[in-house]
Every structure is written in C-alpha cells, then in structure tokens.
Enzyme design. Structure first.
Site, PDB file in Angstrom:
ATOM      1  N   GLY A   1       0.831  -1.195   0.000  1.00 60.91           N
ATOM      2  CA  GLY A   1       0.000   0.000   0.000  1.00 60.91           C
ATOM      3  C   GLY A   1       0.867   1.246   0.000  1.00 60.91           C
ATOM      4  O   GLY A   1       2.038   1.225   0.379  1.00 60.91           O
ATOM      5  N   CYS A   2       0.262   2.354  -0.447  1.00 57.33           N
ATOM      6  CA  CYS A   2       1.031   3.594  -0.575  1.00 57.33           C
ATOM      7  C   CYS A   2       1.471   4.113   0.786  1.00 57.33           C
ATOM      8  O   CYS A   2       2.642   4.467   0.971  1.00 57.33           O
ATOM      9  CB  CYS A   2       0.203   4.643  -1.315  1.00 57.33           C
ATOM     10  N   TYR A   3       0.550   4.159   1.757  1.00 57.54           N
ATOM     11  CA  TYR A   3       0.930   4.601   3.097  1.00 57.54           C
ATOM     12  C   TYR A   3       1.981   3.654   3.689  1.00 57.54           C
ATOM     13  O   TYR A   3       2.947   4.080   4.317  1.00 57.54           O
ATOM     14  CB  TYR A   3      -0.277   4.597   4.032  1.00 57.54           C
ATOM     15  N   ALA A   4       1.744   2.353   3.510  1.00 54.29           N
ATOM     16  CA  ALA A   4       2.661   1.369   4.093  1.00 54.29           C
ATOM     17  C   ALA A   4       4.060   1.563   3.529  1.00 54.29           C
ATOM     18  O   ALA A   4       5.058   1.478   4.261  1.00 54.29           O
ATOM     19  CB  ALA A   4       2.149  -0.042   3.811  1.00 54.29           C
TER      20      ALA A   4
END
Lengths: 377, 377, 377, 377
Positions: free
Chosen positions: D160-163
C-alpha cells in the site's frame, strides 16, 4: 433555533434543497437576515437529520431537516410565508402550484420558471415542462432589471449564475441601444460548485485540479435561453423582468439573437468571471460607456462599476452579493469589452434570491446581504 | 553528467536561466533528448550551486551551475553548439551577437527577437531594444508555420505562450482567407507559472487560490505585437516565420489589425486555454472548417484537431508538447469559435524551443518530445 | 465609516498592520462587532490609501489608512481605547510602552509578549527583545485557559496559531494530571496564509500547489517556546494565562519538557489541523477522556469536542472562531490521540484577539464572533 | 501499438484496471519501459473503447481496451507473460489462481495478497478472502526490503502507498534493533488520487479544496495490517518480504505491536508525506541514525536519505519513483523523527510494481523508472 429573538417584525421562511450548495447558502444568509425567521428546511436525501450534521461547518444551524416533498399546508401552519426552492431543474415545478395556492410566495432557484416558452424550456433542459400553466407568470428576478414585477410577484424565477454575470455586464449597453446587433461573444469561467454537489467524474478533485477548459459550448448550455430572452426584451425596450408573452420567442437561436456563449470550468470552488465582447452600434469612448453603466446602476448597492485601472476577479466577490463590472473599448471604439465577476452561490444564486425577496417585501435591497467578501479563503 | 553515454551523434547544448521555470523545463526535456548532450547550464542567481540543489525534484540533474553572463568562447570550447536562452525580456539580447559571432546557434525564449520593429518592441516591453541590428534576422519559431526559415536560422525567436495558442488556433482560417477582417475576440486562461518564478503578491498562493479574472486587457499585453504581426503576415499570404521586413509594421494597433485579447489568470500551475472568435468572410459549416484545419496540420505530431464531440483542456496537455484544438461555428455560420489548450512551459516555451531546434538540426520534429501528458498531476 | 450608528455603547478600536492577513481579518470581524467602533487603521506600507483599495473585496471598508508608527496620543484623541497590533515579530514591542502609558489597552498578535523569558525569546525569534521590562506583564491570551488575568490585563499576548491548536487539544489532559511526562508528538498542517502576505518563493503558488511536507522541525519553530511554557504551567497546576514568573523557565528544551513538534505546509489558504499523541499516566478509555474534555470546555462556545464518530477538518472551521477537537485512545489505552482544527486567521489570530478583548471588556466571549464557518470556499 | 519496434528483448505485459489511476500510471510507465511490450489492457467499465479516449491526455496510447474478466489463456496466446492487476480490493483475487496456473506471473496492486492471515484480511478489508490458499505464497513487494523472494516469485503483493512510506522510513531503525518497542506514532498526508477514481462526496473538488484533516484514525485503516506485519518481521530479524507463515500473526493490534496511524487528506492530487516518531531503545545522535539509514539504502536508487538541512516534500517526488527520507532526533536522543515523501501512484503503486517486476526479471531495479520528478505540476 436560528433566531430565538424572533419577533413580530420577522417573516417566516422555508428552504427546500438544504443539502445542496445553494440550499446551504440560502440558510447561511437567512440565518443572519434581520427580518427572516427560518422555520422549515426540507431535504429529499437527509430527512430527519440535524442540519449541523449534514454541514459540520455549521454547528449553529440547530434545525432538523423535514422530509421533502413538504406539505404546503403544514409549512403554512408553522409560520412559513415564503419558500425558497433550491432543487434541481424539474424537481419542484410540479409542486409549485400547490405552494402558491396555499398562499405561500415562492422564489425558485432552478431554471424551471425563467423562460416564457415551454418549447424553449424543453429544448434547453431536455424535459417536458412540469407546470406549463405557470410559465409567463413568474417575474424573472434579475433584481437590478426588475421593476414593479418583483413587489407584486408570487413566483420569482431566480436567474442562472452565468446569466446573471453576462446580463448585468451587457444589458446597460443593449438597453441603451448601443449594441449593433452583430454577434456578442461571451466567455465565462466558473468554479466547481456551479456543477452542484452530486459526485461525478467531472467534479472529482483529481479531474478538476490543474485543469481549465471550455465545456458545453455552441448551442448547448441551458442558460443561453434566458440570456437571449432578456437581451431581446432589453433590445425591444421592454422590461427584462417579464415582458408581454411572446415578445422574446423569436430570440431562440444564434441567428435571431447572435449570442455565442462559451463556459469554462476552472479549479476553484466558487465564482464566475465573464468576459464579453459587444459590437457597438456607433463608435464610443470608454469613459462614455462607463458613465452610462454608472448611471444605470446608481443606487444599486450590489453592482459596482470599477474604475478604469481595475478589473474584476472572483476572489474579490467571494462570499459577497456583489457583481463587479469593468469595461474597455477596442477596435477603434467599435467593440465594448465588458468584464464581470460574481460569486455563483451568492449573487448568482442564494444572495440574489434573498435580494429579490427583500424587494418582494418592500425592504431595502441590501437587507441582510453582504457587500464585502472573503479576501482570504 | 546527464548523458554519460554521449556519443558522436549528440550535439552539445547549453541553457541560460536554469533557475527559472522555462529553464528547468528545457533541462528536463533535454536530459532525455536522444540527440542532446547538455554541456553547460548558466544562472545569474545560483552560480556554483548544484542544479539538483536548486531543484530538489531532480537529483538526477548532476550539473553545477555556471556563472552567467557566460563566455561564448568558453562554452564553445566545452562543446556547446546551441544555446537556449530562457532569461527575462531584455536580459540576453545585448549578448546575443557575441554568441552568434562565436558560431553558436541561439534559440531565445524571451520576447526580444519576436518583433520586426524596434518601435513596436519599445511599446510592448517598455524597453529600448538592446540589439536592434538583430531585429528581422531571427526566425519566428512557431514551428508548424515556419518553413525553410528554421533550417537555416542561426537565431530563433521562440513565440510567447499565449501567442502560440492563439495563433495555432486562428492561422489556418486566416491563411486560407476565411477571416472577414472584423474584430477577432481572443480570451485566454493561464496558469501561474506563466508569470515566472520571481515572487510577487500576484503569484502568492493566497492571492491566487480560488480567484479567476482578467488582467492586462486592452492594448497592454506584450504578446499582442507578435500575434498581430503573425496574423498580418498570414493574411498577406506571407510566411509567418519571418516575412520581408516592414510588411507587418502597419499591424500595430487594434484598428489596423483588430485583435482584442483578454488574458485571465486561473489557479493552476501550468497551462493555457484559449477561446477565440473569428468572424468569417463567408458562411461555413463546422466540418468544412475542421477539414481545413486537419489538412493544414496533417503530418504535424503536436497539433491535434479534435473531433466534434471533444474540447481541449489544459489537463489533457499538461507535460506534453501538444496543442489540442477544437472548433465550432456559430451565428449562422458566420463566426468561427476556435478552442486551444497547451502547456505554457512545453509547447508554449521549452518544448517548442526544442521542436524548433530539431528542425534546425534536420531531425524529425518529435525527437525527444512528449506527445502524451500527465493525466494526473 | 464602518459604523455610522456608533453610539455610547461602542468602544473605539484601532488596528495596526491593516495590509496583512491578520490585520484584514481583525478589521473584517470588528466591522460587524456590535460593540466596536473602528476609529483608526495603521499601515507602514500603504499610508494614505483607502483600505478598500488595498482590499478590493471590501468596498464597504471606507477607511483611509493612517501612517504607522501611529501616535498614541493622537489615536486616543480620536477615541481609540484599545489597539490590536498585527505586525511582524519585533516591530511593535518597542512602541508598546508608549501606547500603554497613554492609557490604551493593547492586544498584540505577534510573538513578542508570549514568553516570560527574554533569553527564550532571543533563542526563538533570533532578536534581542525590544521591551524586556514588559515581559511577564502580559496575559497570555489563550482565552479558554485564562481566568481573571484577561479582565485586568492592559496588555494581552495573543497566542500563536499552532500553539492555540496544540494547547487546546492537550491542556485538558495535562492539567488533569493525565500526561505521563514522556514525549508528546505533535504534528500540524497549516495553510499558506500562516506564512504572512510578504511574497517569497515559499509562498509562490507554483511552489506550494500540489506539495505537502514538513518544515522547521526539530527545535526550530518559534511556537515551541509558548507551547512548552503553557504545558509546564498546566503541569505545575498553575494558570496558563500567566503564572508566577520563573516557573516555566526550566521548560525551554525537549528534555525538560519533551514536546516534539513538526509543522507541515499544505496547499490551502487557511487552517490548521493538529494531530497530537500524548502518553498517558495511566490507562484510559476514550469516553473517559472525552468526558474530561467536555467538562473542561463546558460553557465555552468556541471549543467543540466532537462525538466519537467525527473528526475535525479545517474546512469545517474555515471563517469560524471555533476549534474542533476529537480524540481517540490507542496502544492499549496508554496513548491519547487528540485532533484539533481551527482557522489560523480567526481562532488562531484575529478571532481569538477579539475573544480576548471581549473578556477584557467583560462582554460575553462570543460577542461579534462567528460560530459557523464557510462550508464552501 | 505502444512499442511497434518490439523485439526479442521485450517481455509481454498486460494491465488490468486501465481506467483507474494506478492502471493509467502502469500503462504510462510501461509505455516507455525499454523491456516491456504492452500487449493487453483490460477494463470492466470501458471494454471496446480506445484507451486514448478514456485518457485524452494520452493520444499516444493507441490501444483498445479488452473486456475484463480477461481470459488467461487468450492473454498468454497474445504474448502476455506478466499481469499487473490494478483492481479494487477483492476484485481480482479469485481469478489470480487461473492466471498463475496458466503460467503467467502476477503483480497485484490491491491489498488482497499483502497479509499472511485470512482473519487479519477479513478484519482489515471487511471481506472474506476470495483465495485463501494463495495467502502466504505471495512475496510482499517492498522492493528495498525483499531479497531472493522477488526473483523467484510468481505472485507479488505490491504494498500500500501509506505502508510504503511508513515502512521505508522506519524499517532501518527497527531492523537494526533501535526501536524500543514503545508506541510508534505515524502521521501521514495523502493526495486525493489515493482514494481512487470512483466519484464520491469525499473526492468532490468543493469538499476537498481548502480542507485538511485526519480520517480513518484508530484501528480502522486497512494498511495497518501490512505495516504491523512488516514491522514485526523486521523486529524478529526475519525478511520483510515474506517470513515463515505465522510469525507475524501476533502483531495484529495496537498492544501487540503499538503502531498508531493517523492518515490525513490534503487538497492535492498526488503524494504522500509521512512523519513518524519512533521511540529508540537507547539514546542516539542524528548523524548516527542517518549513517545507519544511508548504509541500509546504499545502492538503492529510489530511496534517498537527505542531508540534515533538507526535508522531503511531495512536490519533490511528484512523478518520480523515489522515496525521500529525512530524520531528526529529539527528546534528548530518545526519539527518532523520520520524514518520508513519495508519489502514491508511482513508488506507492505503479512504479514500485514495475520496480518489483524488474527484480523478478533480473533486470536492474531502475530500468524504465524515473528518478527525477515533476517540479512544476
């Protein structure tokens, strides 16, 4: 309750369409209007919810949304005397007669009662008119161009946002016989709130941000009808607010009344900036035209004709009920370039609706309406 | 070094003005150009700094900024064969002769060499021209409208961003004799990067955000000169790229060549959208005009004439060297409405400069230039 | 004149710094304040100009700007009783004594009187304090946390915008002894108006648009001093509004009072959103902490503790004097996550200044101040 | 055809989800990838349309959209060897087995194969996992933290982008045993494209513009699962790319692995900026931690550890596959503050997917991927 100190000098109002942008704007402005008592608020989508829940920016709006369709009799019982309808085109017109029959006055912000002709309506909006018998009975509420019509009106058709900008900037020249009759070229820029609050790909932040361009050009935009109708009335020397039926019918296309309109979407929330070229019947100097405009709008608090070194900008009218207008003359004095800016949700919708209502009540036009805007937003 | 694999098939280039927006854009595009070897980069403000320090988005730009004024001989020694000058108006012109005399070719992105007439330059830019002897020797680099001039040119005057949009959208009609000669009404919207990188109140985020409106309308905008000059050349059947000196001199005001131009600033970083009304010499159908445009731009990769159901938008050309054009016909076929969108920093500046350079070198126009844009930015 | 109907029940006010964002905001709010009569407006940059010329959005502001430095005696003669100073840090402090000596009350929006310690001031602002004898005499105007200090104060130091958000969201827990003393992690997002109106590369539209990131992290930001001072006072059980001098002196770095603050700039004009993690002295449930906050802010119109299913957002407080606060509890009940949003120019500057003035005058805090915001802007 | 010059050295690829933002980004990057031949593009919504019609910014994308669900055998016949699936969570997983069985390799950009545990998946995504037998067989494609897993993998779960932002900024400290185990406080700001292209009130321009605030805080955000899983693997000394099944299962809440995550939405199209506080096991100096990070990321082109006077910003990585990281140390050396910025659609989605594919093919990681970004957009 918005106005706990409601007294005998306030008039009960109701608003339909409270979850839309124009609806909220009506409520926001009416909440601080010294003569309004907001008694009912209707919504098709959020009936039963607190208004402050729908609009977290407005915890002071301590009202519960009524179900809509609202019952005119019930609203009357609750003290509502005037209804502001801020619903999509075609949604309220069929019910308007019931509200009027119950003795309520109506200011309708949709396009449903702006045109005289049911045929023109059908062409512009792609709908069969839901209440053709009311056509021609409404006053067209371009406030500065309506005379006695508003005071007497039971039903006011509030103009479109683009139409307000274009007409305020061109009517003084047209009504004074200065337009040559050759094609008027009107360009306008609009913020995204003009497209309403229903989500769509065209209003998605990512699709709007950083982009600018024309849309619905040619003979497509719904506001072309009311713009042509008003220009034709003014050209004929009649009242823009509602002439004798039939007069304007001939002005329904770009040959009978050559107005070319190109709306553009730009990445901002509020505002319309219109730039219009009007061919002149005879050569003119800029100052002469400016004087004509100033004379026409003298005494009108919400139209400001700027000095020759200034130009209108949507950020100068954001949050205000003003329309700022500037002009230049080009092509050897044969072409007027008129520039206008207004807030599409205020002078282009809710503010003008209240301005019209002020006239209906016989109050001063500026009652409860902001002259100054939000410089920083 | 940008291009460590530089071989015999690359040409050495230098860029002046590397800390400005057009300068960065030149560097960005040249860095991936298969025939360019970027050998020198000059800056008046940040000499001695790493380019990747000035532009943290570009750690791959491992170049140190030269001091500017740069020495043509030294640049030649370092293998520079062509110089792209992206400096403010008036800053480079006086030095241009030295670069040319040293045998370097020059593409100038300022307004200094676009006009034939020193008087017109003085009026438009408020400066005495720093190198009047060079006037008339430059090819006006509106690529699609320059013929043999570019291949032979030592000095190319890259067009202004507004001029590129307005001219690409109107010249096919004008050159084909379809313009009636009555006033052309040109409106255009620009992103803020068009105002350059020097901080000012007018480019402050808070002052720009949420606003839109006209500026420098009337006879004020500097690009009016080059627009009129090119239209006059095309109307006279000459080459837009540089006609016989003197031909266009008569076209210096709004009576001799009635072009009315209203630029607008809108809250976006990149892009120009132009909407232009051109009165036609005789009635036309939309398809006829579209066919004329398509024929004129056939084989030109960077001008795309859209289908009748599409309209240009700056977000469709962001990051691309394209100019998208659409057209409608109104007022009973007597008025052409042409719509254009381009990226002011690419087709309106750095991209067109490289496109011109490609022509100067005899390479295919699209060499190293992007057709596709940044849909999401 | 702003308030032609000025009567005996209005107090004369003056504003310094009228061409800045906080200055305009003060004027905007004071213009509709029922007890204020705006009698003088000063500007270093635009003396002699009409205010409506500096701010075209405010044609209703029919005032001419005084030269600044203003003469306290002259202002007193004109009926000014209280001065709001909205000047850059260090610009007004040296003159404050003269205003106070003349019998005027002062609300200062700069950072000059927020800290007790001249040494801390020097470290935070990089300046020698211009009026050290006044340090410790000002009430720190975090309204909801000041008691009798405000009523009696001649000089009020209006808190910083970030400090207001961070402190309102953390003080209830700290003052109640719930903070463990381990490091508080405070992140905050600010709109660009927080950087002031002076043009700079960092506020250029193109440089801000589409970007987001931290700045001045570590021990750099000027607001760290006042945040630590207030937290230390609250932790010690003293009044945040101004404790016994010296108490807070030990709290001047990140070991004595471990507050880690990371401000971020985001592409919007107004607003601060703060997200703060406070380690708790003992495990807690979310509802328990919410109840504690609600009790603390009961009766305070401008701090709203949201329900558990809501979160604050700057667009909900835009234009309003509110600070919205929400909270969650994590890490097994050992960590409080407090979220706050306010409008940096209203509750974070001009609004809170007027709220403080209302308290100085003994009027209800909400007098003339907006609860509701601008949902659409 | 994107790559008419496709030769023996290109690998056929297919993309599912071509009308979404990540899908377009994949296509945009693959179109200029020197080893990719884009052979098939699938869409559930726009089958049969030209891709250049769906994305007017990409007239160069001369491909017709296949219907989706696509047939693995048919795609294989057309030369597709690897499939990039950019569909919403839960939409592709059930079909993944058929693609794998047909001998195709798969890079999945959804959240479906990131977690080892079906129970955790159910909790995070609110769905029963469509293909639980594949759980644990995918390599978790945080490229810089995957070893041999990627080269061998048939199925890669793209993070994921945040991850990606949070993990790249914290893993060096955690893997080196520097984390104390006390609560990590992670705040992050995201642009609106992270919410996908489906219209909703939350992505409406007017609702996003000018606002900023937290959303889905507490234990709500789907990325919490993969962040905790990776941190637990690193803490245990295992490979982040896929440890022995079961290892990370205990890390499913905020007590077993105390990570507190607060995402925020800000008004920009692209980008993530993460600011994370990591309690340290023992006191450290900033330079020591920076050296540790630099050593860890040495040789990795797309993670850039900034100097001590710089900070990351989303506008510096816009359009680039980089993640910029900076760090500070506070609270007397007991707390690490790590700051990261990346482009959510590139390093946070499509770029990292291609980076993973480059590793799967044994090519250099940077093949076809941009280091430099778009400074002006």
């Amino acid at each position: 309750v918005i106005a706990p100190e409601v007294g005998a000098d306030r008039v009960g109002v109701g608003v339909l369409g409270a979850t839309g942008y124009s609806g909220l704007e009506l409520i926001r402005l009416l909440a601080s209007h010294p003569r309004a008592a907001l008694r009912a608020v209707g919504s098709r989508q959020a009936a039963g919810e607190r208004l402050s829940r729908v609009w977290p920016s407005h915890p002071g709006l301590d009202l519960v949304l009524d179900d809509d369709p609202a019952d005119p009799a019930a609203w009357l019982d609750r003290g509502v005397e005037v209804v502001f309808a801020a619903l999509p085109h075609g949604a309220f017109a069929a019910r308007a007669e019931a509200f009027l029959a119950a003795g309520l006055r109506v200011v309708d912000l949709s396009g449903d009662f702006r045109l005289e002709s049911a045929a023109e309506y059908g062409q512009r909006y792609g709908l069969e008119h839901p209440a053709p018998s009311l056509l021609g009975t409404a006053a067209y509420g371009l406030t500065e161009w309506c005379g006695a019509e508003l005071e007497a009106a039971s039903l006011v058709a509030n103009p479109g946002c683009y139409a307000t900008a274009v007409l305020l900037a061109t009517l003084p020249a047209v009504a004074a016989g200065r337009w040559s009759g050759a094609a008027i070229v009107a360009n306008a820029l609009s913020g995204v709130s003009g497209a309403g609050r229903a989500p769509s790909l065209g209003t998605h932040f990512v699709e709007v941000s950083g982009g600018a361009g024309p849309y619905r050009v040619g003979e497509v935009h719904a506001h072309l009808g009311e713009m042509r109708q008003a220009l034709a009335r003014a050209q004929a020397g009649g009242s823009v607010g509602g002439g004798a039926p039939g007069e304007a019918s001939a002005a329904s296309d770009d040959t009978s009344l050559p107005l070319l309109f190109s709306p553009h979407l730009v990445p901002m929330s509020r505002g319309i900036a219109a730039s219009i070229a009007v061919p002149l019947a005879r050569r003119a100097r800029e100052e002469e035209i400016r004087a004509l405009y100033r004379e026409r709008y003298a005494g009108h608090a919400f139209v400001r004709v700027l000095d020759g070194d200034s130009l209108p900008d949507t950020r100068h009218v954001r949050g205000s009920n003003r329309c700022d207008i500037a002009m230049r003359v080009g092509a050897g004095g044969t072409m007027l370039l008129a520039y206008a800016a207004l807030d599409n949700l205020v002078k282009g919708a809710a503010g003008q609706a209240i301005q019209n209502w002020n006239r209906m009540q016989g109050w001063p036009e500026p009652t409860g309406l902001p002259i100054d805007g939000w410089a920083i937003a």
